[in-house]
Design an enzyme around this catalytic site. Structure first.
Site, short mmCIF file in Angstrom:
data_model
loop_
_atom_site.label_atom_id
_atom_site.label_comp_id
_atom_site.label_asym_id
_atom_site.label_seq_id
_atom_site.Cartn_x
_atom_site.Cartn_y
_atom_site.Cartn_z
CD GLU A 154 -2.96 -1.24 0.49
OE1 GLU A 154 -3.16 -0.24 -0.25
OE2 GLU A 154 -3.67 -2.26 0.47
CG ASP B 103 -18.82 -9.48 -2.64
OD1 ASP B 103 -19.84 -8.99 -2.10
OD2 ASP B 103 -17.76 -9.66 -2.01
#
Length: 255
Positions: free
Chosen positions: A72, A97
């Protein structure tokens, strides 16, 4: 898997979703899947780094998870972390989803995007990814593979029948099994190659002991006795087994 094969495998289900009303442009969905996986479809079928978060299992995500190392961008720095990702029974379930995620108010700008390039920007703006270059990377993939050609809904586009979807899922399963089998074959070949190298090293070591430049210390007394008794006239250059034989004869007082 190369890009062409990757996109060809995913295109039917991506177009199916778009026909069913998904707000995600097929070009964006394909580009995001490639960016997040590099063409390696994981066995847990999560193609866009969808983490568990505070989500509750539903009809598409049954609650299965996978812990995986990823990275990240935090405070402008790339940081490696271990995150928990959702795992799915099929790629179709994953995309469905993901559409539930995009139905939330947070992603309204993603849903309202008029072009795939605007949608790529909105994915970043709405916080789907922390990589500041996320939108530009998606755009580059879309342009590089001309993915916008799949964004038009033609009149002939109809949802897959249950039979067609079953056939597609089976094809997808076979493709993933083939890839897994190929990976196992590569591992087996690598193990075989390493074993062959070990065998070659062992053979070289044996060869090195066949002719010894100097008499081993443990055999010197036996060699001296053999020379003295005129049993041999060249003490050097013998093999390990040769010196061992002389030592045995010497211990037996035969020389």
């Amino acid at each position: 898997m190369d890009k062409q094969s990757f996109f060809a495998l995913l295109l039917p289900v991506v177009k199916q979703l778009y026909t069913e009303g998904s707000p995600v442009f097929p070009s964006v969905r394909l580009a995001q899947s490639w960016l997040e996986t590099g063409g390696n479809i994981p066995y847990w079928n999560n193609l866009a780094g969808y983490k568990v978060g505070a989500g509750v299992p539903n009809g598409y995500w049954k609650g299965a998870i996978v812990d995986k190392r990823t990275w990240e961008v935090i405070d402008g720095k790339r940081v490696t972390v271990t995150a928990t990702f959702r795992a799915y029974d099929s790629i179709y379930d994953f995309y469905k989803d993901q559409d539930l995620l995009f139905a939330r108010s947070r992603y309204e700008r993603v849903r309202m995007a008029k072009t795939p390039f605007e949608q790529a920007q909105m994915l970043l703006a709405c916080g789907y990814a922390t990589d500041p270059a996320y939108a530009s990377k998606l755009t580059a993939i879309i342009n590089g593979s001309n993915l916008t050609q799949y964004d038009n809904k033609s009149k002939g586009d109809e949802p897959m029948t249950a039979e067609e979807k079953k056939a597609f899922d089976e094809l997808q399963r076979m493709a993933l099994k083939l890839k897994a089998d190929n990976d196992q074959l590569k591992i087996a070949l690598l193990d075989q190659t390493n074993a062959l190298k070990e065998l070659q090293l062992w053979a070289l070591k044996i060869d090195a002991t066949n002719e010894m430049d100097t008499v081993p210390d443990w055999a010197k007394d036996a060699v001296d006795a053999a020379v003295k008794s005129k049993l041999i006239d060249t003490p050097k250059g013998g093999s390990y087994d040769f010196y061992r034989l002389l030592s045995v004869l010497h211990r037996k007082k035969l020389i």
